[in-house]
Write an enzyme that holds these catalytic residues in place. Structure first.
Site, short mmCIF file in Angstrom:
data_model
loop_
_atom_site.label_atom_id
_atom_site.label_comp_id
_atom_site.label_asym_id
_atom_site.label_seq_id
_atom_site.Cartn_x
_atom_site.Cartn_y
_atom_site.Cartn_z
N LYS A 123 0.82 -1.22 0.00
CA LYS A 123 0.00 0.00 0.00
C LYS A 123 0.85 1.27 0.00
CE LYS A 123 0.48 -2.02 4.05
NZ LYS A 123 0.16 -3.21 4.74
N LYS A 157 -3.64 3.13 3.00
CA LYS A 157 -4.79 2.32 2.55
C LYS A 157 -5.98 3.22 2.22
CE LYS A 157 -3.26 -1.52 5.43
NZ LYS A 157 -3.31 -2.04 6.80
#
Ligand code: NDP
Ligand code: HSE
Length: 436
Positions: free
Chosen positions: A105, A205
């Protein structure tokens, strides 16, 4: 049909988990994918290090470039982490016409726009289900399952380590450091655990979720990030007494003036389902205009939960290999030429409610001063609680819950309250969301 050859970059927690699950469930996975998926090569920094899985049949190398340039490899699976070596290797793999699966991420939140553009040019796929919420298939749900909706907001517990720490602090009263060590031993924590504790991993994220939800480029540099390291037992307890739990939430919201993109500790009513998500579990609440609210829950970290998402991507890429690249699901859900430049709002322009804890000298007039300052800043009080002073102390804790206001109004009021001579300490401010 010819098997799909996968080259793994990284043999750590997720890499080893991926080998294990693919080996255990290989037959069923092939029945789903339509052909065999096999890991032929893997790389690690130290190829002599013992691994928790058997590497029989896998050629292990120390040089990851040998994998990304190998003409026999169809899919490169990047499980190294970080955004330096991993970025160079992912771009090299794309340049060599490989499809890429990644759990990274940090890499996508910071360099996703460049990586997706390179993949678009080379007509290859970059799949990243494992990058958000580990084993929870939230990328697939948002990008495909909810594609009929105008997404209004997302609020998620998307860092397992910090949720594990907050849950254990609340339920066991265990120390922050001891719980963090436990999370590291279980393989939940990032290589640099400050990413977990300071909200950076959650912001990575959230940046990806926000881009997919609203059709905007990834813009990690505009995310507001505040972690859990300064939270005290006292505030966790007071929140509980008022009917709230404190969670590290990632919130992204489409409002008329732009997009909110923020990660911070948040009070949420204890009766909400998401407030009861404990331990390493993740949950993402999505509000769509057609579907209403829906919640996605599951293990957000750990070897096999994350491997579950990595392998789902391997299956997806395998199924789509022969599809016309124009017909594949776009990386960020919206067609690349349809991304909007809706601004990400600075934190001052975000509207939320607040929990304020004031340590005030127990004197007449203090509350009158505080409520006057709040009123002058157009901040309305929702609830107020004064705790009794400890034996021999003349400082009392006063907790105020406010109605929603702009963060810049709250900042101005807090600065004026802190300037009062009756305040013994800085004001503790935690944002509050009803999520209804
Ligand atoms: P680990 O640290 O356990 O494993 C990293 C692997 O990459 C190791 O095998 C390491 O080699 C290798 N490696 C590290 N640096 C280099 C380098 N410079 N060059 C070549 N190889 C290198 O990480 P995880 O498996 O936990 O995480 C991998 C990725 O998955 C990260 O992006 C992480 O954010 C993401 N992720 C992790 C989850 C988890 O629960 N752990 C969940 C979801 C996503 P060696 O073993 O020899 O040191
Ligand atoms: N360190 C991350 C977490 C791993 O604790 O959630 C999953 O991305």
């Amino acid at each position: 049909m010819k098997p799909i050859n996968v080259g793994l970059l990284g043999l750590g927690t997720v890499g080893s988990g991926t080998i294990e699950v693919l080996r255990r469930n290989g037959e069923e996975i092939s029945r789903r994918a339509g052909r065999k998926i096999r890991i032929t090569h893997a790389s690690a920094r130290d190829i002599t290090k013992p691994r928790p899985v058997s590497l029989e049949g896998v050629i292990v190398v120390a040089d990851p470039s040998a994998i990304v340039t190998n003409p026999d490899i169809d899919i490169v699976c990047e499980l190294i982490g970080g955004d330096t070596t991993a970025k160079a290797l992912v771009l090299q793999a794309i340049d060599n016409g490989k499809h890429v699966v990644t759990a990274n991420k940090a890499l996508l939140a910071k360099h996703g726009n460049e990586i997706f553009a390179a993949a678009q040019r080379k007509k290859v796929m970059v799949a990243f289900e494992a990058a958000v919420a580990g084993g929870v298939p939230i990328i697939k749900a948002l990008r495909e399952g909810l594609s009929a909706n105008r997404i209004e907001w997302i609020a998620g517990i998307i860092n397992g380590t910090s949720n594990f720490i907050l849950s254990e602090m609340r339920s066991r009263g265990a120390s922050f450091d001891a719980i963090l060590k436990e999370a590291q031993a279980k393989g939940y924590a990032e290589a640099d655990p400050t990413f977990d504790i300071e909200g950076i991993d959650a912001a990575h994220k959230l940046t990806i979720l926000s881009a997919i939800a609203f059709g905007v480029p990834v813009q990690f540099d505009k995310a507001y990030t505040e972690g859990i390291s300064k939270l005290t037992d006292k505030d966790i307890t007071y929140a509980e007494q008022l009917g709230y739990r404190i969670k590290l939430l990632g919130i992204t919201k489409h409002v008329p003036t732009g997009i909110e993109l923020r990660v911070h500790p948040t009070l949420i009513p204890s009766k909400r389902l998401i407030a009861n998500v404990e331990g390493v579990m993740n949950a993402i609440l999505v509000k769509g205009d057609a579907v209403g609210a829906s919640m996605y829950y599951g293990r957000g970290a750990g070897a096999e939960p994350t491997a579950s998402a990595v392998i789902a991507d391997l299956v997806d890429v395998t199924r789509m290999l022969t599809a016309d690249p124009e017909q594949r699901v776009p990386h960020l859900a919206f067609q690349p030429d349809q991304l909007h430049d809706t601004p990400i709002l600075p934190m001052g322009k975000v509207e939320t409610a607040y929990y304020l804890r004031l340590s005030a000298f127990d004197r007449p007039g203090v509350m009158a001063d505080v409520t006057r300052i709040l009123a002058d800043n157009s901040i309305s009080i929702d609830a107020m609680l004064q705790k009794e002073a400890e034996e021999g102390e003349d400082v009392v804790d006063v907790i105020i819950l406010t109605h929603r206001c702009l963060e810049e109004q709250a900042n101005s009021a807090i600065a004026k309250i802190e300037a009062l001579s009756s305040l013994a300490n800085k004001v503790v401010r935690i944002r509050l969301e009803e999520l209804n």
